[in-house]
Design a protein around this motif. Sequence first.
Motif, PDB file in Angstrom:
ATOM      1  N   MET A   1      33.384   8.779 -13.176  1.00  0.00           N
ATOM      2  CA  MET A   1      31.925   8.653 -13.325  1.00  0.00           C
ATOM      3  C   MET A   1      31.282  10.030 -13.436  1.00  0.00           C
ATOM      4  N   PHE A   2      30.258  10.149 -14.261  1.00  0.00           N
ATOM      5  CA  PHE A   2      29.496  11.411 -14.357  1.00  0.00           C
ATOM      6  C   PHE A   2      28.112  11.100 -14.904  1.00  0.00           C
ATOM      7  N   GLN A   3      27.206  12.081 -14.776  1.00  0.00           N
ATOM      8  CA  GLN A   3      25.868  11.898 -15.365  1.00  0.00           C
ATOM      9  C   GLN A   3      25.803  12.773 -16.620  1.00  0.00           C
ATOM     10  N   VAL A   4      25.129  12.290 -17.661  1.00  0.00           N
ATOM     11  CA  VAL A   4      24.996  13.108 -18.867  1.00  0.00           C
ATOM     12  C   VAL A   4      23.538  13.451 -19.148  1.00  0.00           C
TER      13      VAL A   4
ATOM     14  N   GLY B   1      15.880  11.638 -16.449  1.00  0.00           N
ATOM     15  CA  GLY B   1      16.271  11.794 -17.853  1.00  0.00           C
ATOM     16  C   GLY B   1      17.774  11.684 -18.094  1.00  0.00           C
ATOM     17  N   ALA B   2      18.583  11.753 -17.031  1.00  0.00           N
ATOM     18  CA  ALA B   2      20.042  11.689 -17.225  1.00  0.00           C
ATOM     19  C   ALA B   2      20.511  10.235 -17.253  1.00  0.00           C
ATOM     20  N   LEU B   3      21.658  10.010 -17.874  1.00  0.00           N
ATOM     21  CA  LEU B   3      22.270   8.677 -17.882  1.00  0.00           C
ATOM     22  C   LEU B   3      23.606   8.765 -17.142  1.00  0.00           C
ATOM     23  N   VAL B   4      23.954   7.715 -16.424  1.00  0.00           N
ATOM     24  CA  VAL B   4      25.225   7.694 -15.699  1.00  0.00           C
ATOM     25  C   VAL B   4      26.272   7.052 -16.614  1.00  0.00           C
ATOM     26  N   VAL B   5      27.438   7.675 -16.704  1.00  0.00           N
ATOM     27  CA  VAL B   5      28.528   7.094 -17.509  1.00  0.00           C
ATOM     28  C   VAL B   5      29.677   6.766 -16.567  1.00  0.00           C
ATOM     29  N   ASN B   6      30.227   5.568 -16.671  1.00  0.00           N
ATOM     30  CA  ASN B   6      31.426   5.332 -15.872  1.00  0.00           C
ATOM     31  C   ASN B   6      32.529   4.657 -16.668  1.00  0.00           C
TER      32      ASN B   6
ATOM     33  N   GLN C   1      14.424  -1.278   0.969  1.00  0.00           N
ATOM     34  CA  GLN C   1      13.203  -1.929   1.444  1.00  0.00           C
ATOM     35  C   GLN C   1      11.973  -1.440   0.693  1.00  0.00           C
ATOM     36  N   ALA C   2      12.041  -0.175   0.231  1.00  0.00           N
ATOM     37  CA  ALA C   2      10.815   0.482  -0.235  1.00  0.00           C
ATOM     38  C   ALA C   2      10.404   0.086  -1.647  1.00  0.00           C
ATOM     39  N   CYS C   3      11.355  -0.115  -2.521  1.00  0.00           N
ATOM     40  CA  CYS C   3      10.917  -0.359  -3.896  1.00  0.00           C
ATOM     41  C   CYS C   3      11.805  -1.371  -4.617  1.00  0.00           C
ATOM     42  N   HIS C   4      11.258  -1.901  -5.678  1.00  0.00           N
ATOM     43  CA  HIS C   4      11.965  -2.846  -6.531  1.00  0.00           C
ATOM     44  C   HIS C   4      12.746  -2.022  -7.560  1.00  0.00           C
ATOM     45  N   ARG C   5      14.078  -1.947  -7.364  1.00  0.00           N
ATOM     46  CA  ARG C   5      14.898  -1.121  -8.255  1.00  0.00           C
ATOM     47  C   ARG C   5      15.308  -1.917  -9.488  1.00  0.00           C
ATOM     48  N   VAL C   6      15.221  -1.254 -10.645  1.00  0.00           N
ATOM     49  CA  VAL C   6      15.670  -1.884 -11.890  1.00  0.00           C
ATOM     50  C   VAL C   6      16.665  -0.924 -12.546  1.00  0.00           C
ATOM     51  N   SER C   7      17.750  -1.437 -13.096  1.00  0.00           N
ATOM     52  CA  SER C   7      18.661  -0.567 -13.848  1.00  0.00           C
ATOM     53  C   SER C   7      19.077  -1.273 -15.137  1.00  0.00           C
ATOM     54  N   ILE C   8      19.503  -0.467 -16.109  1.00  0.00           N
ATOM     55  CA  ILE C   8      19.916  -1.033 -17.401  1.00  0.00           C
ATOM     56  C   ILE C   8      21.299  -0.493 -17.727  1.00  0.00           C
ATOM     57  N   ALA C   9      22.280  -1.400 -17.803  1.00  0.00           N
ATOM     58  CA  ALA C   9      23.664  -0.984 -18.064  1.00  0.00           C
ATOM     59  C   ALA C   9      24.065  -1.445 -19.464  1.00  0.00           C
TER      60      ALA C   9
ATOM     61  N   ILE D   1      27.239   2.812 -19.821  1.00  0.00           N
ATOM     62  CA  ILE D   1      26.180   3.830 -19.761  1.00  0.00           C
ATOM     63  C   ILE D   1      25.032   3.197 -18.992  1.00  0.00           C
ATOM     64  N   LEU D   2      24.634   3.834 -17.898  1.00  0.00           N
ATOM     65  CA  LEU D   2      23.642   3.236 -17.013  1.00  0.00           C
ATOM     66  C   LEU D   2      22.372   4.081 -16.936  1.00  0.00           C
ATOM     67  N   HIS D   3      21.254   3.416 -17.157  1.00  0.00           N
ATOM     68  CA  HIS D   3      19.967   4.065 -16.898  1.00  0.00           C
ATOM     69  C   HIS D   3      19.485   3.510 -15.569  1.00  0.00           C
ATOM     70  N   GLN D   4      19.510   4.355 -14.526  1.00  0.00           N
ATOM     71  CA  GLN D   4      19.005   3.874 -13.229  1.00  0.00           C
ATOM     72  C   GLN D   4      17.594   4.428 -13.100  1.00  0.00           C
ATOM     73  N   SER D   5      16.692   3.611 -12.592  1.00  0.00           N
ATOM     74  CA  SER D   5      15.328   4.113 -12.416  1.00  0.00           C
ATOM     75  C   SER D   5      15.379   5.140 -11.284  1.00  0.00           C
ATOM     76  N   ASN D   6      14.240   5.714 -10.911  1.00  0.00           N
ATOM     77  CA  ASN D   6      14.345   6.842  -9.977  1.00  0.00           C
ATOM     78  C   ASN D   6      14.492   6.406  -8.515  1.00  0.00           C
ATOM     79  N   SER D   7      15.206   5.290  -8.293  1.00  0.00           N
ATOM     80  CA  SER D   7      15.439   4.914  -6.896  1.00  0.00           C
ATOM     81  C   SER D   7      16.930   4.895  -6.579  1.00  0.00           C
ATOM     82  N   ASN D   8      17.247   5.306  -5.365  1.00  0.00           N
ATOM     83  CA  ASN D   8      18.640   5.357  -4.915  1.00  0.00           C
ATOM     84  C   ASN D   8      19.218   3.964  -4.763  1.00  0.00           C
ATOM     85  N   GLY D   9      20.507   3.890  -4.608  1.00  0.00           N
ATOM     86  CA  GLY D   9      21.146   2.597  -4.377  1.00  0.00           C
ATOM     87  C   GLY D   9      22.576   2.605  -4.873  1.00  0.00           C
ATOM     88  N   LEU D  10      22.813   3.219  -6.045  1.00  0.00           N
ATOM     89  CA  LEU D  10      24.169   3.212  -6.608  1.00  0.00           C
ATOM     90  C   LEU D  10      25.093   4.122  -5.789  1.00  0.00           C
TER      91      LEU D  10
END
Length: 339
Positions: free
Chosen positions: A76-79, A255-260, A284-292, A229-238
Amino acid sequence: MSTLSEAYADSPLHLQHIIPMDFESVQTVPDSHSWPQITDFPPAVRSDEELTIPIIDLTAPHVVELVGDACRTWGMFQVTGHGVPSILLEDVESEARRLFELPARQKIKALRSPGGATGYGAARIAPFFSKNMWHEGFTIMGSSVDHARELWPHDYKRFCDAMDDYQKKMKVLSYKLWLLILKSLDITEEQVNWSSSDGALQLNSYPCCPDPNRAIGLAPHTDTLLLTILHQSNSNGLQIFRDGVGWVSVSPLSGALVVNAGDLLHIVSNGRFSTAYHRVMANQACHRVSIAYFYGPPAESLMVPVCETQFPLYRSLTVKEYISIKAKHLEKALLLIRI
Ligand SMILES: O=C(O)CCC(=O)C(=O)O
Ligand SMILES: [Fe+2]
């Protein structure tokens, strides 16, 4: 023509494993979603290098070596420098949010069918766990118009346009990454048996959770195809699991995308590249959305482990056959095809 979506038709699911909970209707974590306490946090004292996945600028001079090293050590890495416009990333994320913010009775109109691959529903890995995940998803393969029309009979176009545009960009970027990966493995395009590709877009939603210590966003798994290729919004979790270290957070980088790497890449590389074992924590704090975006060869393509200096670790099989084994055995799938 056999497509990836047909590959899933052989493993129909029960509706109880497709319909997500109406997260709006609960104030506490119900027993159905309550997981045993998660205590496997990584040990505290570690170097930064052990706790951060590599960040690679695709325009950097030694990009092939960097990609190869990252795939070997992490999977896994971020691009950055990936060429996908930030306006498109924002657009696809806001359209995904618009979908998940619909009332449950509306989303259910676009429910994935038991033998189907596309539409609204729980994660495909749901049947393997006795507890449900704090997650809902929407899968797209090619045009999303049929399901989008069920959700917004008069206003589906902006959703479909964003998803079409994003899938096109992902296909181009995946191919670029694929060529870098092949080079880093010293494999030519001719040595693999396919020349075109197939892909699927997975929108993920992790609603705010009243008690994140008892719930899990997405249970640990590896992705099935070549690469994601994953676009994670700016919330932690992964988080990714690293041998000898434990679970490591993949912090969002604007702006980075995660590749695994997925299972098929692990097979084709004859075990030289790791398939990334990852999970998503609830928050608890936010509604996380990601696009894989899942990238793989057409379903009939034959996967042959390629490595001149080693005996093959896995038997050769088609993409379709591997999807079917994974749908029945999940984590044991790779062991089952080991020679
Ligand atoms: O939401 C994420 O960060 C990861 C999603 C994921 O692992 C998947 O869709 O397979
Ligand atoms: Fe995944």
